[in-house]
Design an enzyme around this catalytic site. Sequence first.
Site, PDB file in Angstrom:
ATOM      1  N   HIS A 138       0.797  -1.240   0.000  1.00  6.72           N
ATOM      2  CA  HIS A 138       0.000   0.000   0.000  1.00  6.72           C
ATOM      3  C   HIS A 138       0.828   1.289   0.000  1.00  6.72           C
ATOM      4  O   HIS A 138       0.483   2.242  -0.715  1.00  6.72           O
ATOM      5  CB  HIS A 138      -0.961   0.006   1.198  1.00  6.72           C
ATOM      6  CG  HIS A 138      -2.207  -0.786   0.964  1.00  6.72           C
ATOM      7  ND1 HIS A 138      -3.455  -0.224   0.855  1.00  6.72           N
ATOM      8  CD2 HIS A 138      -2.402  -2.115   0.814  1.00  6.72           C
ATOM      9  CE1 HIS A 138      -4.357  -1.155   0.655  1.00  6.72           C
ATOM     10  NE2 HIS A 138      -3.744  -2.314   0.627  1.00  6.72           N
ATOM     11  N   ASP A 150      -4.969   6.769   2.220  1.00  9.26           N
ATOM     12  CA  ASP A 150      -5.294   5.442   1.719  1.00  9.26           C
ATOM     13  C   ASP A 150      -6.772   5.195   2.030  1.00  9.26           C
ATOM     14  O   ASP A 150      -7.245   5.488   3.127  1.00  9.26           O
ATOM     15  CB  ASP A 150      -4.422   4.387   2.415  1.00  9.26           C
ATOM     16  CG  ASP A 150      -4.502   3.025   1.740  1.00  9.26           C
ATOM     17  OD1 ASP A 150      -5.618   2.473   1.654  1.00  9.26           O
ATOM     18  OD2 ASP A 150      -3.461   2.503   1.318  1.00  9.26           O
ATOM     19  N   HIS A 210     -16.278  -4.444  -3.585  1.00  8.85           N
ATOM     20  CA  HIS A 210     -16.552  -4.046  -2.202  1.00  8.85           C
ATOM     21  C   HIS A 210     -17.782  -3.147  -2.105  1.00  8.85           C
ATOM     22  O   HIS A 210     -18.521  -3.210  -1.116  1.00  8.85           O
ATOM     23  CB  HIS A 210     -15.317  -3.383  -1.594  1.00  8.85           C
ATOM     24  CG  HIS A 210     -14.223  -4.349  -1.281  1.00  8.85           C
ATOM     25  ND1 HIS A 210     -14.313  -5.275  -0.251  1.00  8.85           N
ATOM     26  CD2 HIS A 210     -13.024  -4.573  -1.887  1.00  8.85           C
ATOM     27  CE1 HIS A 210     -13.214  -6.010  -0.227  1.00  8.85           C
ATOM     28  NE2 HIS A 210     -12.421  -5.606  -1.200  1.00  8.85           N
ATOM     29  N   ALA A 212      14.659  -8.309  -8.084  1.00 10.84           N
ATOM     30  CA  ALA A 212      14.723  -7.821  -9.460  1.00 10.84           C
ATOM     31  C   ALA A 212      14.028  -6.465  -9.548  1.00 10.84           C
ATOM     32  O   ALA A 212      12.985  -6.263  -8.909  1.00 10.84           O
ATOM     33  CB  ALA A 212      14.053  -8.814 -10.408  1.00 10.84           C
ATOM     34  N   GLN A 240      11.552  -4.817 -10.954  1.00 10.99           N
ATOM     35  CA  GLN A 240      10.459  -5.396 -11.727  1.00 10.99           C
ATOM     36  C   GLN A 240      10.010  -4.538 -12.909  1.00 10.99           C
ATOM     37  O   GLN A 240       9.788  -5.062 -14.000  1.00 10.99           O
ATOM     38  CB  GLN A 240       9.265  -5.667 -10.808  1.00 10.99           C
ATOM     39  CG  GLN A 240       8.097  -6.349 -11.524  1.00 10.99           C
ATOM     40  CD  GLN A 240       7.134  -6.977 -10.563  1.00 10.99           C
ATOM     41  OE1 GLN A 240       7.460  -7.967  -9.916  1.00 10.99           O
ATOM     42  NE2 GLN A 240       5.940  -6.417 -10.454  1.00 10.99           N
TER      43      GLN A 240
END
Length: 444
Positions: free
Chosen positions: A17, A119, A150, A323, A325
């Site tokens: 998050h 958040d 949700h 890595a 990404q």
Amino acid sequence: MAPSSHIAVLAFPFGSHPIPMLNLVKRIAASAPENVNFSFFCTPESNKSYFSGAKGDEEFANIKAYSVWDGVPKDHLFSGNSQLERIGLFLNATPGNFEMAMKEAEQETGVKICCLLTDAFLGFAGDLAEKIGVPWVPFWTSGSCSLAAHLYTDEIRKLASTTERTIGMIPGMEGLSIGDMPREILLTNEQSPIALLLYNVALNLPRATAVVVNSFEELDPAISLDLKPRFKNYLNISPFHSIAAQHNDECLEWLRKQDDASVVYIGFGSVSIPSPNEMVALAEALETCKFPFLWSLRDHARKSLPAGFIDGTSGFGKLVSWAPQMEVLASGKVGVFVSHGGWNSVLESISFGVPMICRPFFGDHGLNGAMVEVKWRIGLRVEDGIFTKNETVNAIKLILSGEKGKEIKENAQLLKGLATDAVKPNGSSARNFQELLKVITKSS
């Protein structure tokens, strides 16, 4: 110039998050007027990870980190699932821990907080914003599909009590099943503090000044059309990946030597690790296929690999403990991404046009995997959610060399194009981001 606007950023310090939240704040901070400052509130452990004073941080001098108490009492001993316990303790400490830190930030800067960017999981933030009389802008760090799920919790729970298994009431998610929904939706609120948190989030979000979503409208147009009327401002603002200059990393050097779209990249994020039996099945599948592979696997997890696997695959495979990404997916060398299906990974894969094989673990992973396979048709789910050697071999071969794989690759490239267009100057996400800037900066 003395700051005249003070934006409080309240992060949820678990899982991935904080990463998209901090990336969003950096993007806003880079585009906002000079007199707008941001106080980033998170736990000491998280802040230490993301505000290390590393080179490059100085360009965000208008962002300062403040620590909030994580809710864990001194000398506390964890038992059972420590992550769930940590989340529960943290939630019990809210909103008091945030309010205390916010007062500290106001005293230090001499400027009152004029907006809460939070958040979306921090459900108390709507009441807190109302209490101090400022706008509330929650950020849903996952995709619009999970937000829709949700919001439809009551309807899904009602359907789950019948014999019908197919979801039909959510536009854009027709054809998915009850089993694809996040587990928390199917629990009663008394069974799980996370279920209760998410249920209350869904109830409270319509109060927000704006709801920001970590996706782009064209990915789920029917969902966007359904959700827009529910909110005052519904703003999909992604993808906004920023790729650092490619440093001389060993795995990037190895990748450059591979053919385009030929590599199997395996990465399960920072939290999820398959069971030992699945690790063996996945390793044996890679050894059997003999496609080049790059596996991001922490050292402590390697004990589950079959004896001789690393040496036996050294001619065509590479294991690394970490890595970069986004650089890996952006390289053009990856033909399929074997992932847990976390939203950050899914969005990155879509952004760079890389097909996926998803093995879900928790949260929205299962739903994301269902969207990947059923709705977007850019990859496959692991059958029954568990790696087996034969099924994994078949899935990898299908995508990299099968006829259906061609269609999957074409679909992935189409979505990549839509994602690219969304962030162009007049794209939907670019326009929504400008609207977000207006909401935040006019709060002063």
